[in-house]
Design a protein around this motif. Structure first.
Motif, PDB file in Angstrom:
ATOM      1  N   ILE A 204      65.952  25.049  58.720  1.00  0.00           N
ATOM      2  CA  ILE A 204      66.881  25.633  59.696  1.00  0.00           C
ATOM      3  C   ILE A 204      66.242  25.717  61.080  1.00  0.00           C
ATOM      4  O   ILE A 204      66.919  25.543  62.099  1.00  0.00           O
ATOM      5  CB  ILE A 204      67.409  27.017  59.217  1.00  0.00           C
ATOM      6  CG1 ILE A 204      68.570  27.481  60.082  1.00  0.00           C
ATOM      7  CG2 ILE A 204      66.318  28.084  59.213  1.00  0.00           C
ATOM      8  CD1 ILE A 204      69.784  26.619  60.042  1.00  0.00           C
ATOM      9  N   THR A 205      64.911  25.927  61.141  1.00  0.00           N
ATOM     10  CA  THR A 205      64.259  26.043  62.450  1.00  0.00           C
ATOM     11  C   THR A 205      64.305  24.712  63.195  1.00  0.00           C
ATOM     12  O   THR A 205      64.652  24.663  64.380  1.00  0.00           O
ATOM     13  CB  THR A 205      62.785  26.483  62.272  1.00  0.00           C
ATOM     14  OG1 THR A 205      62.742  27.614  61.418  1.00  0.00           O
ATOM     15  CG2 THR A 205      62.145  26.810  63.599  1.00  0.00           C
TER      16      THR A 205
ATOM     17  N   GLU B 298      61.744  14.616  59.011  1.00  0.00           N
ATOM     18  CA  GLU B 298      61.697  15.477  57.815  1.00  0.00           C
ATOM     19  C   GLU B 298      61.021  14.684  56.694  1.00  0.00           C
ATOM     20  O   GLU B 298      61.416  13.564  56.387  1.00  0.00           O
ATOM     21  CB  GLU B 298      63.127  15.888  57.436  1.00  0.00           C
ATOM     22  CG  GLU B 298      63.296  16.458  56.042  1.00  0.00           C
ATOM     23  CD  GLU B 298      62.392  17.641  55.710  1.00  0.00           C
ATOM     24  OE1 GLU B 298      62.253  18.555  56.533  1.00  0.00           O
ATOM     25  OE2 GLU B 298      61.789  17.620  54.607  1.00  0.00           O
ATOM     26  N   SER B 299      60.004  15.321  56.083  1.00  0.00           N
ATOM     27  CA  SER B 299      59.223  14.571  55.088  1.00  0.00           C
ATOM     28  C   SER B 299      59.986  14.326  53.790  1.00  0.00           C
ATOM     29  O   SER B 299      59.760  13.328  53.112  1.00  0.00           O
ATOM     30  CB  SER B 299      57.911  15.302  54.793  1.00  0.00           C
ATOM     31  OG  SER B 299      58.186  16.608  54.360  1.00  0.00           O
TER      32      SER B 299
ATOM     33  N   LYS C  46      64.476  25.187  52.998  1.00  0.00           N
ATOM     34  CA  LYS C  46      64.718  26.155  51.908  1.00  0.00           C
ATOM     35  C   LYS C  46      66.206  26.369  51.663  1.00  0.00           C
ATOM     36  O   LYS C  46      66.589  26.937  50.645  1.00  0.00           O
ATOM     37  CB  LYS C  46      64.073  27.497  52.256  1.00  0.00           C
ATOM     38  CG  LYS C  46      62.632  27.387  52.689  1.00  0.00           C
ATOM     39  CD  LYS C  46      61.689  27.866  51.654  1.00  0.00           C
ATOM     40  CE  LYS C  46      60.283  27.332  51.796  1.00  0.00           C
ATOM     41  NZ  LYS C  46      59.726  27.127  53.111  1.00  0.00           N
TER      42      LYS C  46
ATOM     43  N   SER D 222      72.068  34.344  52.181  1.00  0.00           N
ATOM     44  CA  SER D 222      72.798  35.043  53.249  1.00  0.00           C
ATOM     45  C   SER D 222      71.839  35.380  54.381  1.00  0.00           C
ATOM     46  O   SER D 222      70.642  35.087  54.291  1.00  0.00           O
ATOM     47  CB  SER D 222      73.382  36.342  52.688  1.00  0.00           C
ATOM     48  OG  SER D 222      72.342  37.153  52.164  1.00  0.00           O
TER      49      SER D 222
ATOM     50  N   VAL E 112      54.901  13.618  58.874  1.00  0.00           N
ATOM     51  CA  VAL E 112      53.944  13.496  59.980  1.00  0.00           C
ATOM     52  C   VAL E 112      52.566  13.791  59.398  1.00  0.00           C
ATOM     53  O   VAL E 112      52.306  14.898  58.917  1.00  0.00           O
ATOM     54  CB  VAL E 112      54.293  14.489  61.116  1.00  0.00           C
ATOM     55  CG1 VAL E 112      53.241  14.416  62.218  1.00  0.00           C
ATOM     56  CG2 VAL E 112      55.675  14.192  61.660  1.00  0.00           C
TER      57      VAL E 112
ATOM     58  N   ASN F 226      59.222  29.912  59.818  1.00  0.00           N
ATOM     59  CA  ASN F 226      58.990  31.119  59.022  1.00  0.00           C
ATOM     60  C   ASN F 226      57.521  31.429  58.785  1.00  0.00           C
ATOM     61  O   ASN F 226      57.203  32.499  58.288  1.00  0.00           O
ATOM     62  CB  ASN F 226      59.778  31.071  57.700  1.00  0.00           C
ATOM     63  CG  ASN F 226      59.155  30.167  56.683  1.00  0.00           C
ATOM     64  OD1 ASN F 226      58.384  29.273  57.021  1.00  0.00           O
ATOM     65  ND2 ASN F 226      59.470  30.385  55.425  1.00  0.00           N
TER      66      ASN F 226
ATOM     67  N   ILE G 224      60.523  35.757  58.925  1.00  0.00           N
ATOM     68  CA  ILE G 224      60.911  34.833  57.852  1.00  0.00           C
ATOM     69  C   ILE G 224      62.420  34.745  57.617  1.00  0.00           C
ATOM     70  O   ILE G 224      62.882  33.824  56.966  1.00  0.00           O
ATOM     71  CB  ILE G 224      60.236  35.181  56.502  1.00  0.00           C
ATOM     72  CG1 ILE G 224      60.703  36.545  56.003  1.00  0.00           C
ATOM     73  CG2 ILE G 224      58.745  35.121  56.573  1.00  0.00           C
ATOM     74  CD1 ILE G 224      60.470  36.701  54.522  1.00  0.00           C
TER      75      ILE G 224
ATOM     76  N   LEU H 141      66.423  34.060  58.137  1.00  0.00           N
ATOM     77  CA  LEU H 141      67.088  32.926  58.807  1.00  0.00           C
ATOM     78  C   LEU H 141      67.323  33.209  60.294  1.00  0.00           C
ATOM     79  O   LEU H 141      67.032  32.342  61.127  1.00  0.00           O
ATOM     80  CB  LEU H 141      68.406  32.590  58.095  1.00  0.00           C
ATOM     81  CG  LEU H 141      68.239  32.049  56.659  1.00  0.00           C
ATOM     82  CD1 LEU H 141      69.586  31.976  55.961  1.00  0.00           C
ATOM     83  CD2 LEU H 141      67.569  30.683  56.664  1.00  0.00           C
TER      84      LEU H 141
HETATM   85  P1  FAD Z   1      61.566  25.357  55.894  1.00  0.00           P
HETATM   86  O1  FAD Z   1      62.911  25.627  55.401  1.00  0.00           O
HETATM   87  O2  FAD Z   1      60.405  25.491  54.956  1.00  0.00           O
HETATM   88  O3  FAD Z   1      61.551  23.905  56.538  1.00  0.00           O
HETATM   89  C1  FAD Z   1      60.375  23.244  56.895  1.00  0.00           C
HETATM   90  C2  FAD Z   1      60.605  21.759  56.676  1.00  0.00           C
HETATM   91  O4  FAD Z   1      59.450  21.040  57.128  1.00  0.00           O
HETATM   92  C3  FAD Z   1      60.792  21.379  55.215  1.00  0.00           C
HETATM   93  O5  FAD Z   1      62.031  20.728  55.058  1.00  0.00           O
HETATM   94  C4  FAD Z   1      59.611  20.476  54.901  1.00  0.00           C
HETATM   95  O6  FAD Z   1      59.931  19.438  54.005  1.00  0.00           O
HETATM   96  C5  FAD Z   1      59.278  19.911  56.291  1.00  0.00           C
HETATM   97  N1  FAD Z   1      57.896  19.453  56.438  1.00  0.00           N
HETATM   98  C6  FAD Z   1      56.765  20.025  55.969  1.00  0.00           C
HETATM   99  N2  FAD Z   1      55.691  19.282  56.306  1.00  0.00           N
HETATM  100  C7  FAD Z   1      56.143  18.223  57.032  1.00  0.00           C
HETATM  101  C8  FAD Z   1      55.510  17.118  57.654  1.00  0.00           C
HETATM  102  N3  FAD Z   1      54.175  16.953  57.607  1.00  0.00           N
HETATM  103  N4  FAD Z   1      56.283  16.201  58.283  1.00  0.00           N
HETATM  104  C9  FAD Z   1      57.642  16.340  58.338  1.00  0.00           C
HETATM  105  N5  FAD Z   1      58.295  17.384  57.744  1.00  0.00           N
HETATM  106  C10 FAD Z   1      57.548  18.317  57.110  1.00  0.00           C
HETATM  107  N6  FAD Z   1      65.988  34.379  54.379  1.00  0.00           N
HETATM  108  C11 FAD Z   1      67.133  35.054  54.698  1.00  0.00           C
HETATM  109  O7  FAD Z   1      67.383  35.318  55.882  1.00  0.00           O
HETATM  110  N7  FAD Z   1      68.018  35.439  53.730  1.00  0.00           N
HETATM  111  C12 FAD Z   1      67.808  35.183  52.412  1.00  0.00           C
HETATM  112  O8  FAD Z   1      68.664  35.499  51.563  1.00  0.00           O
HETATM  113  C13 FAD Z   1      66.599  34.522  52.046  1.00  0.00           C
HETATM  114  N8  FAD Z   1      66.353  34.255  50.743  1.00  0.00           N
HETATM  115  C14 FAD Z   1      65.314  33.421  50.430  1.00  0.00           C
HETATM  116  C15 FAD Z   1      65.169  33.031  49.096  1.00  0.00           C
HETATM  117  C16 FAD Z   1      64.157  32.153  48.740  1.00  0.00           C
HETATM  118  C17 FAD Z   1      64.023  31.712  47.314  1.00  0.00           C
HETATM  119  C18 FAD Z   1      63.252  31.669  49.745  1.00  0.00           C
HETATM  120  C19 FAD Z   1      62.150  30.703  49.369  1.00  0.00           C
HETATM  121  C20 FAD Z   1      63.379  32.080  51.060  1.00  0.00           C
HETATM  122  C21 FAD Z   1      64.416  32.953  51.418  1.00  0.00           C
HETATM  123  N9  FAD Z   1      64.605  33.365  52.746  1.00  0.00           N
HETATM  124  C22 FAD Z   1      65.719  34.092  53.085  1.00  0.00           C
HETATM  125  C23 FAD Z   1      63.699  32.894  53.825  1.00  0.00           C
HETATM  126  C24 FAD Z   1      64.294  31.681  54.543  1.00  0.00           C
HETATM  127  O9  FAD Z   1      64.987  30.877  53.638  1.00  0.00           O
HETATM  128  C25 FAD Z   1      63.191  30.832  55.183  1.00  0.00           C
HETATM  129  O10 FAD Z   1      62.319  31.658  55.928  1.00  0.00           O
HETATM  130  C26 FAD Z   1      63.755  29.770  56.110  1.00  0.00           C
HETATM  131  O11 FAD Z   1      64.752  29.017  55.451  1.00  0.00           O
HETATM  132  C27 FAD Z   1      62.625  28.876  56.612  1.00  0.00           C
HETATM  133  O12 FAD Z   1      63.124  27.897  57.477  1.00  0.00           O
HETATM  134  P2  FAD Z   1      62.125  26.918  58.247  1.00  0.00           P
HETATM  135  O13 FAD Z   1      62.949  25.868  58.880  1.00  0.00           O
HETATM  136  O14 FAD Z   1      61.228  27.705  59.136  1.00  0.00           O
HETATM  137  O15 FAD Z   1      61.180  26.298  57.120  1.00  0.00           O
END
Ligand code: FAD
Length: 468
Positions: free
Chosen positions: A14-15, A40-41, A48, A65, A254, A441, A446, A448
């Motif tokens: 999502i970030t 995206e890898s 997530k 949510s 990457v 995150n 952490i 959304l």
């Molecule tokens: P991520 O979603 O981890 O995305 C990072 C991306 O980077 C991944 O797709 C990965 O494949 C990619 N990546 C990694 N390394 C590389 C590379 N070298 N090259 C290219 N791409 C790469 N939050 C809420 O607000 N409400 C909730 O109900 C909630 N429930 C949750 C339940 C669970 C089971 C989990 C695990 C988390 C939950 N969270 C919740 C937290 C929230 O989901 C996460 O903090 C958030 O989705 C993280 O988003 P992000 O984009 O920062 O990271």
């Protein structure tokens, strides 16, 4: 004509998606000549966020949510045309499992901190001594601490061990999947420290700033969360659809990033090189450390632990649940002899997710002290969960189907000093890696909405770096 600038966003959670979306939006509205690429890898966009539609059920494998009071997530959903799809959670009684018994969550508490006296006095969660100890918060002098402190120790000092172990810890470890005695107060709930400093008491401070009135008879509790009717995956799809064609490249990792005289070279797993004038690193901290392993100042990310968790969604016919509980779910205290950490009655919390006459339960495993459970087979995890559930409910049939999801190294641990470490790394990046920004995150929140806020902030940093 102004030269086109190349921006690479690493990570399609999502970030990263938020970053790419708002970058292109700014570029359109302000006429910035920008080329945005998102790498995206994996083959899955959304990180997530992962929604499964099956037999009329909408099942979330990751987040289900977001907190409504943090506005960026709802705003983003409306931006991408999903305003009408936002759904509030169904409210109801939630429970805490302590010493094998389900107790009602005392009403009028915020993150486990009492704001009304009566529900606490009558709660079976605490002994008279535990209640008296919690009341000491009203008179105990404040402690001013330079810098950070542990979340657990802070609450233990203010409210005593019982309130922490039977209420606060199960609630907070549900969010952070960590050991609250090691987690950082500054990086999780800095406002609680401010309340202590300003009002001399958490209870008094919360009453002033977050008054929770006793609900009138028949009045429903306000819903604090929102989701999307077709699951959070629909947010990912809607953003993806609004990105310019060719923005997203999936299945490329990457591996390494090098600084060059005129920008950055990103070495990709398919052997190609992507050039960039600015980079948003929306990947987990350990991945960032590996991409930039030549920089010693990123070493603290090697020591930042991330815990693994698993969850199992189980669909039943309503008739299979012989002893149901009227509520939306429960969290489990560490002193209970259970391996599950929480269970959501999803059909009650999110009625739209479940067809009539069916039940959808979602249970979580993977305490910090029980990481090995995450590596068990689907069948083993399901058995562990059903075994635990049958201690409080009476489930006579096997689920019609179940979906087990494992999230390895998914929950970054914001231990004491986290904020300062991230600040120091960010400052050093400004010097050594200008135009490269961290978001996501692992860094500054952490939830959304926190991730979306960080994506938006990274966009502003990139624009300022390139154009101001
Ligand atoms: P991520 O979603 O981890 O995305 C990072 C991306 O980077 C991944 O797709 C990965 O494949 C990619 N990546 C990694 N390394 C590389 C590379 N070298 N090259 C290219 N791409 C790469 N939050 C809420 O607000 N409400 C909730 O109900 C909630 N429930 C949750 C339940 C669970 C089971 C989990 C695990 C988390 C939950 N969270 C919740 C937290 C929230 O989901 C996460 O903090 C958030 O989705 C993280 O988003 P992000 O984009 O920062 O990271």
């Amino acid at each position: 004509m102004e030269e086109r600038k190349r921006i690479v966003v690493v990570g399609g959670g999502i970030t990263g998606l938020t970053s790419a979306y708002y970058l292109q939006k700014e570029a359109r509205e302000k006429d910035y000549p920008l080329d945005v690429k998102l790498l995206e890898s994996s083959d899955h966009l959304g990180g997530k966020i992962d929604t499964v539609q099956k037999d009329g059920f909408t099942i979330e494998r990751g987040p289900d949510s977001f907190l409504a009071r943090k506005e960026s997530a709802g705003r983003l959903a409306r931006e991408v045309g999903l305003g009408d799809e936002l759904v509030p959670n169904g409210t109801g009684q939630s429970y805490i499992l302590v010493n094998g018994k389900l107790h009602k969550m005392p009403s009028g508490s915020f993150m486990g901190i009492p704001t009304r006296v009566r529900p606490f006095l009558f709660s079976g969660l605490f002994s008279p001594v535990g209640k008296a100890r919690a009341a000491l918060d009203l008179v105990k002098s404040k402690k001013t601490i330079e810098g950070d402190q542990s979340l657990g120790l802070f609450f233990r000092r203010r409210l005593g061990n019982q309130v922490v172990e039977n209420l606060i810890e199960p609630l907070l470890s549900g969010i952070y999947a960590g050991d609250i005695d090691r987690l950082s107060l500054q990086s999780t709930f800095p406002n609680f420290y401010d309340l202590e400093q300003k009002y001399g008491s958490l209870i008094k401070g919360l009453r002033q700033t977050y008054p929770m009135k006793k609900p009138k008879k028949g009045e429903k509790k306000p819903s604090m969360f929102r989701t999307l009717r077709n699951g959070l995956g629909s947010l990912v799809e809607a953003i993806d659809e609004r990105l310019e064609p060719g923005t997203v490249q999936k299945g490329v990792k990457v591996d390494h990033i090098e600084k060059k005289a005129n920008g950055y070279h990103l070495l990709l797993s398919d052997g190609t090189v992507k050039e960039a004038d600015a980079v948003i690193l929306a990947a987990p901290h350990y991945a960032v450390q590996r991409m930039l392993s030549q920089y010693d100042f990123l070493e603290p990310f090697k020591e930042t632990n991330a815990t693994s968790v698993a969850n199992v969604a189980m669909a039943f016919d309503a008739s299979a649940i012989k002893k149901d509980i009227d509520g939306t779910g429960f969290v489990v205290s560490r002193n209970s002899d259970f391996r599950i950490t929480a269970c959501t009655w999803t059909h009650k919390k999110w009625p739209h997710s479940t067809p009539g006459g069916k039940v959808l339960l979602r249970c979580y495993v993977g305490k910090p002290s029980d990481q090995e459970v995450v590596g068990k087979t689907d069948e083993e995890i399901e058995e562990i969960v059903l075994n635990d559930l049958n201690k409080t409910m009476n489930i006579t049939a096997k689920p019609e189907f179940s979906i087990v999801t494992r999230w390895y190294d998914a929950m970054p641990q914001y231990t004491v000093g986290h904020k300062q470490r991230v600040n120091e790394i960010t400052e050093q990046m400004e010097k050594d890696l200008p135009g490269v920004y961290l978001a996501g995150n692992s860094y500054r929140g952490i939830g959304l909405p926190d991730c979306i806020d960080q994506g938006e902030a990274a966009v502003q940093n990139v624009i300022d770096f390139l154009y101001h």
